[in-house]
Design a protein around this motif. Structure first.
Motif, short mmCIF file in Angstrom:
data_model
loop_
_atom_site.label_atom_id
_atom_site.label_comp_id
_atom_site.label_asym_id
_atom_site.label_seq_id
_atom_site.Cartn_x
_atom_site.Cartn_y
_atom_site.Cartn_z
N LEU A 38 4.74 7.64 1.91
CA LEU A 38 4.54 9.22 2.21
C LEU A 38 3.09 9.36 2.43
CD1 LEU A 38 6.45 10.90 -0.85
CD2 LEU A 38 7.46 10.32 1.81
N GLY A 39 2.18 8.42 2.64
CA GLY A 39 0.85 8.48 2.65
C GLY A 39 -0.21 8.81 1.77
N HIS A 40 0.38 8.75 0.60
CA HIS A 40 -0.53 9.28 -0.63
C HIS A 40 -1.17 8.13 -1.25
CE1 HIS A 40 3.04 12.25 -1.38
NE2 HIS A 40 2.10 12.87 -0.55
N SER A 41 -2.13 8.47 -1.95
CA SER A 41 -3.01 7.50 -2.69
C SER A 41 -2.57 7.88 -4.19
CB SER A 41 -4.62 7.67 -2.46
OG SER A 41 -5.05 7.14 -1.10
N VAL A 42 -2.00 6.71 -4.64
CA VAL A 42 -1.58 6.79 -6.03
C VAL A 42 -2.14 5.78 -7.11
CG1 VAL A 42 0.64 8.06 -5.58
CG2 VAL A 42 0.49 5.63 -5.78
N LEU A 43 -2.22 6.01 -8.38
CA LEU A 43 -3.24 5.38 -9.42
C LEU A 43 -2.19 4.13 -9.68
CD1 LEU A 43 -5.26 5.12 -11.36
CD2 LEU A 43 -3.65 6.16 -12.83
N ALA A 44 -2.97 3.12 -9.44
CA ALA A 44 -2.27 1.66 -9.70
C ALA A 44 -3.04 0.90 -10.77
CB ALA A 44 -2.34 0.85 -8.56
N ILE A 67 5.57 1.76 -2.22
CA ILE A 67 4.19 1.30 -1.91
C ILE A 67 4.38 0.55 -0.50
CG2 ILE A 67 2.06 -0.21 -2.35
CD1 ILE A 67 3.11 0.12 -5.51
N MET A 68 3.23 1.13 0.38
CA MET A 68 3.29 0.30 1.77
C MET A 68 1.90 -0.17 1.85
SD MET A 68 6.02 1.39 3.01
CE MET A 68 5.83 0.89 4.67
N ASP A 69 1.05 0.08 0.97
CA ASP A 69 -0.38 -0.69 1.33
C ASP A 69 -1.03 -0.89 -0.19
OD1 ASP A 69 -2.95 -1.69 2.02
OD2 ASP A 69 -3.41 0.05 3.16
N TYR A 70 -1.04 -2.24 -0.58
CA TYR A 70 -1.65 -2.46 -1.90
C TYR A 70 -3.20 -2.22 -1.78
CZ TYR A 70 2.94 -3.66 -3.73
OH TYR A 70 4.11 -3.49 -4.35
N ARG A 71 -3.53 -2.50 -0.70
CA ARG A 71 -5.35 -2.54 -0.29
C ARG A 71 -5.88 -3.40 -1.27
NH1 ARG A 71 -5.46 4.18 -1.30
NH2 ARG A 71 -4.12 4.69 0.49
N THR A 72 -5.22 -4.62 -1.37
CA THR A 72 -5.57 -5.91 -2.28
C THR A 72 -7.29 -6.18 -2.03
OG1 THR A 72 -3.31 -6.58 -2.42
CG2 THR A 72 -5.01 -7.99 -3.29
#
Length: 196
Positions: A38-44, A67-72
């Motif tokens: 949904l385009g949100h940044s959520v706490l991981a 999750i679409m992007d883990y931004r690893t």
């Protein structure tokens, strides 16, 4: 000279105590986020350290959205990090989870108020099983005194007691959980049919 030296030593102790109290006021926090569909940044992941850099908390957080992007490359978070759920051990965890506003799967909970061998028989024929107080369980199963009358409860002491109780029966408890999980799957398959 002697009294001056003794006074200086006392001053150093007082200063050390003040510094220690002051240091305890400071913690540092950092969070890592992942991107959802949904385009949100959520706490991981959340990490907290004290004034001296010692870790107070460092944990991954279950993400409810897809999750679409883990931004690893930036977050260091991987899909594997968020797959594993910890088994949660405690006493009366329903209350703790409610105030924390956290949901946790039943099969990952080890609550000493729910484990049948820890319950006490009640009623005329003893057919009703009721949970024991943590204080009673610690005394009865661990030969430890906790929650001493006239003293405040210590959540760390209570958590450690719950953990020790679990460890004392872990193999039997885990066998029981596996049985319940398998039974649940069998029932679901009968109701919903086999999963593809």
């Amino acid at each position: 000279k002697k009294s001056s030296s003794s006074s200086s030593t006392q001053d150093n102790k007082d200063e050390s105590m003040i510094m220690s109290e002051e240091h305890s006021r400071y913690v540092a926090l950092d969070c890592e986020m992942v991107g959802t569909r949904l385009g949100h940044s959520v706490l991981a992941r959340v990490s907290i350290v004290n004034f001296f850099g010692n870790v107070i908390l460092d944990t991954h957080v279950k993400v409810e959205e897809d999750i679409m992007d883990y931004r690893t490359d930036v977050s260091g978070v991987t899909a594997e990090d968020l797959k594993s759920e910890a088994d949660l051990i405690g006493h009366g965890l329903k209350n703790d989870l409610r105030v924390l506003n956290i949901k946790h799967p039943w099969y990952d909970i080890r609550d000493t108020t729910k484990y049948t061998p820890f319950l006490k028989p009640s009623g005329e024929d003893g057919a009703v099983l009721l949970p024991r107080k943590l204080k009673e369980l610690a005394k009865y199963k661990l030969s430890k005194d906790i929650q001493v009358e006239g003293q405040a409860h210590c959540s760390i002491e209570d958590a450690r007691a719950s953990l020790e109780l679990y460890k004392s029966v872990s193999s039997k408890w885990e066998k029981m959980i596996r049985y319940k999980v398998n039974k649940t799957k069998e029932i679901e398959q009968k109701i919903c049919g086999p999963s593809n």
